[in-house]
Design a protein around this motif. Structure first.
Motif, short mmCIF file in Angstrom:
data_model
loop_
_atom_site.label_atom_id
_atom_site.label_comp_id
_atom_site.label_asym_id
_atom_site.label_seq_id
_atom_site.Cartn_x
_atom_site.Cartn_y
_atom_site.Cartn_z
N UNK A 124 0.71 -1.40 0.00
CA UNK A 124 0.10 0.07 0.00
C UNK A 124 0.85 0.73 -0.15
N UNK A 125 2.10 1.27 0.85
CA UNK A 125 2.75 2.64 0.96
C UNK A 125 3.14 2.97 -0.61
N UNK A 126 4.16 1.78 -1.18
CA UNK A 126 3.88 1.81 -2.56
C UNK A 126 3.34 2.77 -4.06
N UNK A 168 6.74 -7.05 -9.63
CA UNK A 168 6.40 -6.23 -10.60
C UNK A 168 6.10 -4.27 -9.61
N UNK A 169 6.56 -4.46 -8.75
CA UNK A 169 6.18 -2.43 -8.39
C UNK A 169 7.84 -2.40 -8.93
N UNK A 170 9.20 -3.25 -8.85
CA UNK A 170 9.96 -2.46 -9.58
C UNK A 170 10.27 -1.83 -11.25
N UNK A 171 9.09 -3.44 -11.38
CA UNK A 171 9.21 -2.88 -13.33
C UNK A 171 8.17 -1.64 -12.93
N UNK A 172 7.02 -1.23 -12.52
CA UNK A 172 6.01 0.20 -12.30
C UNK A 172 7.58 1.20 -11.80
#
Length: 229
Positions: A124-126, A168-172
């Motif tokens: 959620x923080x991301x 997935x977060x790193x890719x975004x």
């Protein structure tokens, strides 16, 4: 007084200590929270407006019961907000902000010592950080409301995919850093739509845990702000 009650009862609705469809006993809840009825009712009415509680004339307040369609609506709203957020982030986020969020991903990587509640709070923080880069405060408040209302469902779902989330977060974030708006939006779509399509199964699992599993222990959710302060 009302603010503290609001936070306490909202937390009980988020982790379903107040079970979906359950009538809220105002006398018992007031005694449990050491509160008088007037501020308690004010807090409950505010939670009606936030979507956590419903009110039926002549019957009282109930913890909201969620259907598959309602949860899918919330996921669609989340997707629309986050699509806009990453597009704005490509335009507005400085390299320093992106570097800080990338460092956060590195600090919170790995499974050791992380509870599922921790992983969800980091997630959620991301997403809320990126929404904050848009400069649209109303959009960020709406995203936080949506995240709270689907938190229990996401907690159940996260158990099967916690290892994939960070990648997935790193890719975004890489797409945002490379100023590739189309790629960032496509990645957000994949990140959220896959979850949205599995809502029916998640709801069944939630129901089983809340109403069938006698040994179920409610999760101790932390807000992104609390965990990441």
């Amino acid at each position: 007084m009302v603010g503290a009650l609001l936070a306490d009862i909202r937390a009980m609705a988020v982790d379903f200590r107040l079970r979906p469809g359950e009538r809220i006993n105002e006398v018992a809840l007031a005694a449990k929270l050491n509160a008088s009825r007037t501020p308690l009712r004010e807090a409950l009415n505010r939670l009606v407006s936030e979507g956590f509680v419903t009110f039926e004339s002549g019957r009282g307040f109930f913890c909201r019961r969620y259907s598959v369609a309602e949860v899918q609506d919330l996921y669609q709203l989340r997707q629309a907000i986050e699509r806009f957020a990453v597009e704005r982030a490509v335009e507005l986020a400085s390299d320093n902000l992106i570097s800080e969020l990338r460092a956060f991903l590195e600090r919170t990587a790995g499974e050791e010592g992380r509870t599922l509640e921790d992983v969800l709070a980091y997630d959620e923080y991301f997403h809320e950080t990126i929404a904050g880069w848009s400069g649209n405060g109303e959009m960020l408040r709406t995203l936080r409301n949506v995240n709270a209302r689907i938190r229990f469902f996401r907690w159940v779902d996260m158990q099967a995919r916690r290892g994939r989330t960070q990648g997935e977060h790193r890719e975004i974030l890489d797409a945002i850093g490379n100023r590739q708006a189309g790629e960032a939006v496509a990645l957000v779509d994949r990140h959220i739509v896959r979850r949205r399509d599995e809502i029916a199964e998640a709801l069944k699992e939630c129901h089983a845990r809340l109403f069938v599993d006698e040994d179920f222990v409610h999760p101790a959710f932390k807000s992104a702000e609390e965990l990441c302060a």
